[in-house]
Design a protein around this motif. Structure first.
Motif, PDB file in Angstrom:
ATOM      1  N   SER A  95      37.603  40.792  51.915  1.00 16.23           N
ATOM      2  CA  SER A  95      38.812  40.336  51.240  1.00 16.23           C
ATOM      3  C   SER A  95      40.044  41.042  51.793  1.00 16.23           C
ATOM      4  O   SER A  95      39.967  42.092  52.429  1.00 16.23           O
ATOM      5  N   THR A  96      41.228  40.437  51.497  1.00 12.60           N
ATOM      6  CA  THR A  96      42.500  40.998  51.925  1.00 12.60           C
ATOM      7  C   THR A  96      42.788  42.298  51.178  1.00 12.60           C
ATOM      8  O   THR A  96      42.606  42.383  49.971  1.00 12.60           O
TER       9      THR A  96
ATOM     10  N   VAL B 257      45.514  44.615  49.814  1.00 13.57           N
ATOM     11  CA  VAL B 257      46.935  44.600  49.467  1.00 13.57           C
ATOM     12  C   VAL B 257      47.470  46.028  49.527  1.00 13.57           C
ATOM     13  O   VAL B 257      46.843  46.952  48.989  1.00 13.57           O
TER      14      VAL B 257
ATOM     15  N   ASP C 104      44.384  40.605  41.570  1.00 14.00           N
ATOM     16  CA  ASP C 104      44.170  39.245  42.089  1.00 14.00           C
ATOM     17  C   ASP C 104      45.499  38.552  42.378  1.00 14.00           C
ATOM     18  O   ASP C 104      45.649  37.889  43.409  1.00 14.00           O
TER      19      ASP C 104
ATOM     20  N   LYS D 114      47.000  40.018  45.457  1.00 15.41           N
ATOM     21  CA  LYS D 114      46.344  39.513  46.662  1.00 15.41           C
ATOM     22  C   LYS D 114      46.830  38.106  47.002  1.00 15.41           C
ATOM     23  O   LYS D 114      47.120  37.793  48.154  1.00 15.41           O
ATOM     24  N   ASP D 115      46.949  37.249  45.971  1.00 19.01           N
ATOM     25  CA  ASP D 115      47.409  35.886  46.207  1.00 19.01           C
ATOM     26  C   ASP D 115      48.826  35.889  46.781  1.00 19.01           C
ATOM     27  O   ASP D 115      49.121  35.146  47.732  1.00 19.01           O
ATOM     28  N   ARG D 116      49.698  36.692  46.212  1.00 15.50           N
ATOM     29  CA  ARG D 116      51.082  36.765  46.707  1.00 15.50           C
ATOM     30  C   ARG D 116      51.130  37.303  48.125  1.00 15.50           C
ATOM     31  O   ARG D 116      51.906  36.831  48.959  1.00 15.50           O
ATOM     32  N   TYR D 117      50.292  38.292  48.399  1.00 12.58           N
ATOM     33  CA  TYR D 117      50.266  38.891  49.738  1.00 12.58           C
ATOM     34  C   TYR D 117      49.821  37.864  50.769  1.00 12.58           C
ATOM     35  O   TYR D 117      50.389  37.770  51.869  1.00 12.58           O
ATOM     36  N   GLU D 118      48.795  37.089  50.415  1.00 10.21           N
ATOM     37  CA  GLU D 118      48.298  36.065  51.337  1.00 10.21           C
ATOM     38  C   GLU D 118      49.294  34.928  51.506  1.00 10.21           C
ATOM     39  O   GLU D 118      49.258  34.219  52.512  1.00 10.21           O
ATOM     40  N   GLU D 119      50.179  34.728  50.517  1.00 14.46           N
ATOM     41  CA  GLU D 119      51.222  33.703  50.631  1.00 14.46           C
ATOM     42  C   GLU D 119      52.393  34.163  51.493  1.00 14.46           C
ATOM     43  O   GLU D 119      53.291  33.379  51.788  1.00 14.46           O
ATOM     44  N   GLY D 120      52.373  35.425  51.892  1.00 13.18           N
ATOM     45  CA  GLY D 120      53.416  35.919  52.795  1.00 13.18           C
ATOM     46  C   GLY D 120      54.499  36.746  52.140  1.00 13.18           C
ATOM     47  O   GLY D 120      55.470  37.132  52.797  1.00 13.18           O
TER      48      GLY D 120
END
Length: 544
Positions: free
Chosen positions: A99-100, A102, A145, A148-154
């Motif tokens: 997983s990413t 953060v 979570d 992580k979602d925000r990080y993956e969105e850039g």
């Protein structure tokens, strides 16, 4: 101890207890039913072999029914426990490994940034505005979570608790220019209190959900407290096409008697149905159209073939008299107001602000809400045709839907439009992503709470700048353009090449705004250009 570690500890404890229990029973069973006493260690070995399916041939076969049943139960138990380990332990461990990750700390070189404590839809608009002005920002998310979602969105985000000293120090708050607390009222006040402990001199901006709690945000130490719902109500009221105000609305002066303004085209205007080229806006009013919102979609510069409609918002530059002329072109004929011509559906904070604004402008309203109370004329559901008819929808000139539920608003738009196809329909949206659906349903003008809130925050933070765009940032800048010296504007074709519009030229201390294609740029001229952030950057790279 995190969740995975707790699950592992519980699993190992249960597995060990079950094995010891089975070993004790097996040891006793071999003596009692098989007349073959064995040691406890040997019994434990058999249980381990059974659970791991590595075999138990040294003791097989068993002659007693009891021992055979015991071994069957041990087999089943072992399989269940082994397979249980996969989803409980192995899969989470594997997922965690791939997983990413953060960040939990900001870059040590980050400074003069805006710390945004949790990212809401209005925060997304704020981030867009900050990006357009080149202002660094950092988002704090306490939920792993979501972080992580925000990080993956850039997004630039760290996983940290904004209510803790460690979290704000991890965000380098002492080096920041501002902190934005954008959660619930209790969380926001707690964040502000912590921020004052970490960096007392850093400015704090807190968003209030319940206006009655604004006092407590200030008591906590917030330097600015924003109530976006009240601003949304004022914005919706200002769009009523009956002309409740003679002012131009949002305008920014960029020179003496020279401004940038937003002007919505209203139902009944003779511009409706014409293209920009056919409208003759430039020739008739003398203004420059540097951008336009067509049902929420921004174009800069807009195509001359773009069709103007009620709800189109023009972004224009010009002198005050020119802008006033265009305002008259964008509005319908002045109408007499009478009760029932403006129907306001929803009487919460937004609806109350709307009715107060209309009342102050002398506009009579009919107010409809689900619950009876002071100021309510009709009690009923906004999606009920009978209730809407009782409120006078069929004879209304304007309907404002101030409902805090986007799904209900979309349905109400369909019902209202069916009852009165010609009514001017203005709607509130909670989420920016639902604006287009409301336009498709039949709304003439939609304003989202997230957009208004984001712009409000940006205007508060960027005190030295004025943010005027609905959902995209348009810049008006002054710059020299050596690459244009000696050429006419027609020859340079600036608009097609860069997406910017030359709205004025300062020459010898005078701003010239009457610019035609034959206007020639001279040495020393300072150009006033308007366009998106990308457009102005492109102009600077190509022609400066």
């Amino acid at each position: 101890m995190d969740t995975w570690q707790r699950r592992t500890a519980v699993y190992v404890a249960v597995l060990g207890g079950v094995m010891i229990g089975y070993a004790t029973v097996y040891d006793a069973g071999m003596s009692a039913f098989e007349n073959s006493p064995i040691g406890f260690l040997h019994a434990l070995q058999v249980v381990v072999e059974t659970f791991t399916t590595t075999g138990f041939g040294s003791d097989a076969p068993w002659t007693s029914t009891e021992m055979n049943l015991l071994v069957i139960v041990m087999d089943l138990t072992g399989v269940v426990l082994i397979f249980l380990a996969l989803p409980v332990l192995v899969f989470p461990l594997f997922e965690e490994a791939i997983s990413t990750t953060v960040p939990t700390m900001a870059d040590e070189e980050l400074e003069n940034h805006v710390v945004v404590c949790t990212l809401t839809p209005r925060g997304e608009t704020l981030v867009d505005e900050l990006d357009s002005w080149g202002v660094d920002h950092l988002i704090l998310e306490p939920d792993r979570d979501r972080a992580k979602d925000r990080y993956e969105e850039g997004y630039d985000v760290i996983h940290a608790d904004p209510q803790s000293v460690d979290g704000l120090e991890a965000a380098r708050l002492p080096a920041a220019r501002c902190l934005v607390a954008d959660g619930s009222d209790p969380v926001n006040t707690s964040t502000v209190l912590t921020a004052k402990e970490v960096a007392e001199d850093v400015r704090t901006v807190s968003v209030v959900d319940d206006p009655t709690r604004e006092r407590y945000h200030r008591l906590a130490g917030a330097d600015s407290v924003l109530s976006p719902r009240a601003l949304l109500g004022e914005g919706l009221a200002s769009k009523v096409t009956t002309g409740i105000s003679t002012e131009l609305g949002e305008a920014i002066e960029i020179g003496e008697d020279f401004e940038v303004a937003e002007l919505p085209i209203q139902r009944g205007s003779d511009l409706v149905g014409r293209t920009i080229a056919e409208s003759g806006i430039r020739e008739r009013a003398g203004v420059n159209v540097i951008g336009a919102w067509f049902r929420g979609e921004f174009e800069s510069p807009p195509s001359p073939d773009a069709t103007l409609d009620n709800g189109t918002v023009l972004l224009v530059t010009g002198h005050e008299a020119q802008l006033e002329h265009l305002r008259k072109m964008t509005t319908s004929d002045v109408r007499r107001f009478r009760r029932g011509q403006t129907v306001v559906v929803g009487h919460g904070e937004v609806g109350t602000t709307i009715t107060d604004a209309l009342s102050g402008a002398g506009v009579s309203t009919t107010v409809m809400d689900l619950v009876d109370g002071p100021g309510i004329d009709v009690v009923g559901d906004a999606t009920d045709p009978d209730a809407l008819s009782q409120a006078g929808i069929e004879d209304a000139r304007t309907v404002i839907l101030a409902i805090p539920d986007d799904t209900l608003t979309e349905f109400a738009i369909l019902v209202v439009r069916d009852l009165n196809p010609s009514v001017e329909l203005i709607a509130r949206a909670e989420e920016t992503e639902n604006v287009q659906k409301m336009y498709r349903a039949g709304a003439d003008y939609v304003l989202s709470l997230a957009t208004v809130s984001g712009r409000m925050l940006a205007s508060t933070i960027l005190e030295e700048e004025e943010v005027i765009s609905l959902d995209k940032q348009v810049e008006v800048v002054r710059t020299h353009a050596p690459g244009l010296v000696g050429r006419t504007l027609g020859e340079a074709d600036v608009r097609a090449r860069t997406g910017c519009t030359v709205v004025g030229v300062e020459r010898a201390g005078e701003v010239i705004t009457d610019l035609g294609p034959d206007f020639r740029i001279r040495e020393g001229d300072e150009l006033v250009i308007a366009g998106t952030d990308e457009g102005t950057n492109r102009f600077t790279e190509m022609l400066s």
